[in-house]
Design an enzyme around this catalytic site. Structure first.
Site, PDB file in Angstrom:
ATOM      1  N   LEU A 193      16.430  -7.954 -76.797  1.00  0.00           N
ATOM      2  CA  LEU A 193      15.726  -8.905 -75.947  1.00  0.00           C
ATOM      3  C   LEU A 193      14.667  -9.681 -76.720  1.00  0.00           C
ATOM      4  O   LEU A 193      14.625 -10.914 -76.688  1.00  0.00           O
ATOM      5  CB  LEU A 193      15.098  -8.152 -74.768  1.00  0.00           C
ATOM      6  CG  LEU A 193      14.205  -8.941 -73.828  1.00  0.00           C
ATOM      7  CD1 LEU A 193      14.993 -10.042 -73.130  1.00  0.00           C
ATOM      8  CD2 LEU A 193      13.573  -8.005 -72.797  1.00  0.00           C
ATOM      9  N   TYR A 244       8.029   7.561 -76.915  1.00  0.00           N
ATOM     10  CA  TYR A 244       8.123   6.167 -77.350  1.00  0.00           C
ATOM     11  C   TYR A 244       6.734   5.608 -77.669  1.00  0.00           C
ATOM     12  O   TYR A 244       6.545   4.923 -78.680  1.00  0.00           O
ATOM     13  CB  TYR A 244       8.786   5.346 -76.245  1.00  0.00           C
ATOM     14  CG  TYR A 244       8.970   3.882 -76.548  1.00  0.00           C
ATOM     15  CD1 TYR A 244       9.920   3.459 -77.469  1.00  0.00           C
ATOM     16  CD2 TYR A 244       8.223   2.909 -75.889  1.00  0.00           C
ATOM     17  CE1 TYR A 244      10.118   2.109 -77.739  1.00  0.00           C
ATOM     18  CE2 TYR A 244       8.402   1.563 -76.153  1.00  0.00           C
ATOM     19  CZ  TYR A 244       9.347   1.172 -77.076  1.00  0.00           C
ATOM     20  OH  TYR A 244       9.528  -0.161 -77.333  1.00  0.00           O
ATOM     21  N   ASN A 260       5.609  -5.900 -70.116  1.00  0.00           N
ATOM     22  CA  ASN A 260       7.012  -5.745 -69.730  1.00  0.00           C
ATOM     23  C   ASN A 260       7.752  -7.075 -69.915  1.00  0.00           C
ATOM     24  O   ASN A 260       7.372  -8.087 -69.318  1.00  0.00           O
ATOM     25  CB  ASN A 260       7.108  -5.313 -68.267  1.00  0.00           C
ATOM     26  CG  ASN A 260       6.426  -3.991 -68.022  1.00  0.00           C
ATOM     27  OD1 ASN A 260       6.904  -2.946 -68.436  1.00  0.00           O
ATOM     28  ND2 ASN A 260       5.270  -4.032 -67.366  1.00  0.00           N
ATOM     29  N   LYS A 314       5.155   4.025 -81.206  1.00  0.00           N
ATOM     30  CA  LYS A 314       4.601   2.671 -81.304  1.00  0.00           C
ATOM     31  C   LYS A 314       3.143   2.691 -81.775  1.00  0.00           C
ATOM     32  O   LYS A 314       2.709   1.807 -82.524  1.00  0.00           O
ATOM     33  CB  LYS A 314       4.725   1.965 -79.956  1.00  0.00           C
ATOM     34  CG  LYS A 314       6.154   1.589 -79.601  1.00  0.00           C
ATOM     35  CD  LYS A 314       6.751   0.640 -80.627  1.00  0.00           C
ATOM     36  CE  LYS A 314       8.151   0.189 -80.301  1.00  0.00           C
ATOM     37  NZ  LYS A 314       8.706  -0.726 -81.313  1.00  0.00           N
ATOM     38  N   HIS A 373      15.022  -1.331 -67.905  1.00  0.00           N
ATOM     39  CA  HIS A 373      13.719  -1.463 -67.270  1.00  0.00           C
ATOM     40  C   HIS A 373      13.888  -1.999 -65.853  1.00  0.00           C
ATOM     41  O   HIS A 373      14.971  -2.435 -65.453  1.00  0.00           O
ATOM     42  CB  HIS A 373      12.822  -2.391 -68.102  1.00  0.00           C
ATOM     43  CG  HIS A 373      12.435  -1.795 -69.420  1.00  0.00           C
ATOM     44  ND1 HIS A 373      13.025  -2.164 -70.617  1.00  0.00           N
ATOM     45  CD2 HIS A 373      11.518  -0.847 -69.749  1.00  0.00           C
ATOM     46  CE1 HIS A 373      12.484  -1.481 -71.610  1.00  0.00           C
ATOM     47  NE2 HIS A 373      11.574  -0.669 -71.112  1.00  0.00           N
ATOM     48  N   SER A 404       4.329  -2.031 -77.754  1.00  0.00           N
ATOM     49  CA  SER A 404       4.596  -2.003 -76.316  1.00  0.00           C
ATOM     50  C   SER A 404       3.312  -1.669 -75.580  1.00  0.00           C
ATOM     51  O   SER A 404       2.447  -0.960 -76.102  1.00  0.00           O
ATOM     52  CB  SER A 404       5.659  -0.945 -76.001  1.00  0.00           C
ATOM     53  OG  SER A 404       5.707  -0.661 -74.626  1.00  0.00           O
ATOM     54  N   SER A 405       3.219  -2.147 -74.352  1.00  0.00           N
ATOM     55  CA  SER A 405       2.024  -1.859 -73.553  1.00  0.00           C
ATOM     56  C   SER A 405       1.935  -0.393 -73.142  1.00  0.00           C
ATOM     57  O   SER A 405       0.888   0.055 -72.668  1.00  0.00           O
ATOM     58  CB  SER A 405       2.003  -2.748 -72.302  1.00  0.00           C
ATOM     59  OG  SER A 405       3.160  -2.529 -71.520  1.00  0.00           O
ATOM     60  N   CYS A 406       3.011   0.383 -73.339  1.00  0.00           N
ATOM     61  CA  CYS A 406       2.968   1.802 -72.974  1.00  0.00           C
ATOM     62  C   CYS A 406       2.123   2.623 -73.946  1.00  0.00           C
ATOM     63  O   CYS A 406       1.932   3.824 -73.736  1.00  0.00           O
ATOM     64  CB  CYS A 406       4.372   2.381 -72.887  1.00  0.00           C
ATOM     65  SG  CYS A 406       5.170   2.613 -74.482  1.00  0.00           S
TER      66      CYS A 406
END
Length: 319
Positions: free
Chosen positions: A15, A137, A166, A141, A180, A108-110
């Protein structure tokens, strides 16, 4: 970056990577290197070492990752932490060894604590416990961010990081078990409409709030940072606005044209209650998003319908 510089986009079929390739091409960059995972397994150190010696890339967008939604992250944590750390370690270290001019790592925002104050500022990293369903994950990151910062500190490498919220858009993963929430809902609503189903079941209560950024917007931000930013900071990339999953569902329902009911399955996990990024820092440099949520979902849905046969058979995998 100059228009003819050799630019390696790792993860070009995913993506984010595919969006970066599109944006680079639109901006006139002509020397873009891409490799599929079958051509170059970034988890394998010797393959990565041989690639750098042969190709000598000058700039790198490190968008390759093993990715997935709540189910995939919670079911395959060993795969998520090992694969992602192996990719990062190999690419970042070989970029240093081969004197790459500049590298941008996609996080990633996670990475942020589950109960971070909202909106989430970059300074909140490592201030609390992570969401357990995607902890593996997130740890990988976080390690990638720190690798970039420490290689810059110790060796002077121009390695930077960006943390997108996201993402959704062309090239997304629509596998119902591993995707997702937004692409999963697009597929669910479309198939329910086509098959005249009376309702669509949505995981969780519908109350968690999420922020969504169109992938081409995120790619534009990454190229902006590569062209214009020098320093050791990492940056959130987002729109600065969030919606509940219930609100998102109603937007997708309208765009798809589904007329049935919504059913929320509260036996399924909600994940983090809210995850809205503060984007003040990158806005301060002069970048902001341009694609609205409704416009982006329409673009993503049109892409999904046009490539339906391909997307429904696409597995969540190393991209």
């Amino acid at each position: 970056m100059n228009k003819g510089d050799k630019i390696f986009v790792a993860g070009h079929r995913g993506l984010m990577g595919s969006a970066i390739v599109r944006s680079l091409q639109k901006k006139g960059y002509t020397n873009i290197i891409t490799k599929t995972s079958s051509e170059l397994d970034l988890r394998e150190q010797q393959q990565v070492r041989d690639f750098f010696i042969a190709e000598k890339p000058q700039f790198i967008f490190l968008a390759a990752a093993k990715v997935g939604g709540i189910y995939a992250n919670n079911t395959y944590p060993a795969d998520f932490i090992y694969d992602n750390m192996a990719i990062q370690n190999n690419v970042i270290h070989e970029a240093y060894r081969n004197n790459v001019d500049k590298l941008l790592f996609l996080g990633s925002s996670c990475i942020y604590p589950k109960l971070s104050p909202q909106p989430i500022k970059e300074e909140y990293l490592l201030t609390g416990l992570l969401e357990t369903t995607n902890e593996a994950y997130a740890i990988a990151k976080i390690a990638g961010i720190k690798l970039c910062q420490y290689y810059q500190k110790q060796y002077g490498c121009r390695f930077i990081s960006a943390m997108p919220t996201n993402l959704y858009g062309p090239g997304d993963n629509y596998n119902l078990q591993n995707s997702h929430v937004l692409p999963a809902l697009i597929r669910k609503f479309h198939e329910a409409k086509v098959n005249n189903h009376p309702s669509v079941t949505i995981w969780g209560s519908g109350t968690p709030r999420r922020e969504f950024l169109y992938s081409d917007d995120a790619a534009d931000a990454c190229i902006f940072l590569m062209e214009d930013y020098e320093g050791a900071d990492f940056f959130n990339i987002g729109v600065g606005v969030d919606n509940t999953i219930a609100e998102l569902s109603l937007i997708i329902k309208e765009i798809v044209g589904f007329t049935g009911e919504l059913v929320f399955d509260t036996s399924k996990p909600d994940g983090t209650p809210r995850k809205l990024l503060s984007v003040d820092k990158i806005k301060g440099l002069g970048w902001h998003s341009s694609v609205s949520l409704k416009e982006g979902i329409r673009l993503a849905y049109n892409d999904f319908v046009n490539k339906y046969d391909y997307y429904v058979h696409k597995e969540s995998s190393l991209i």
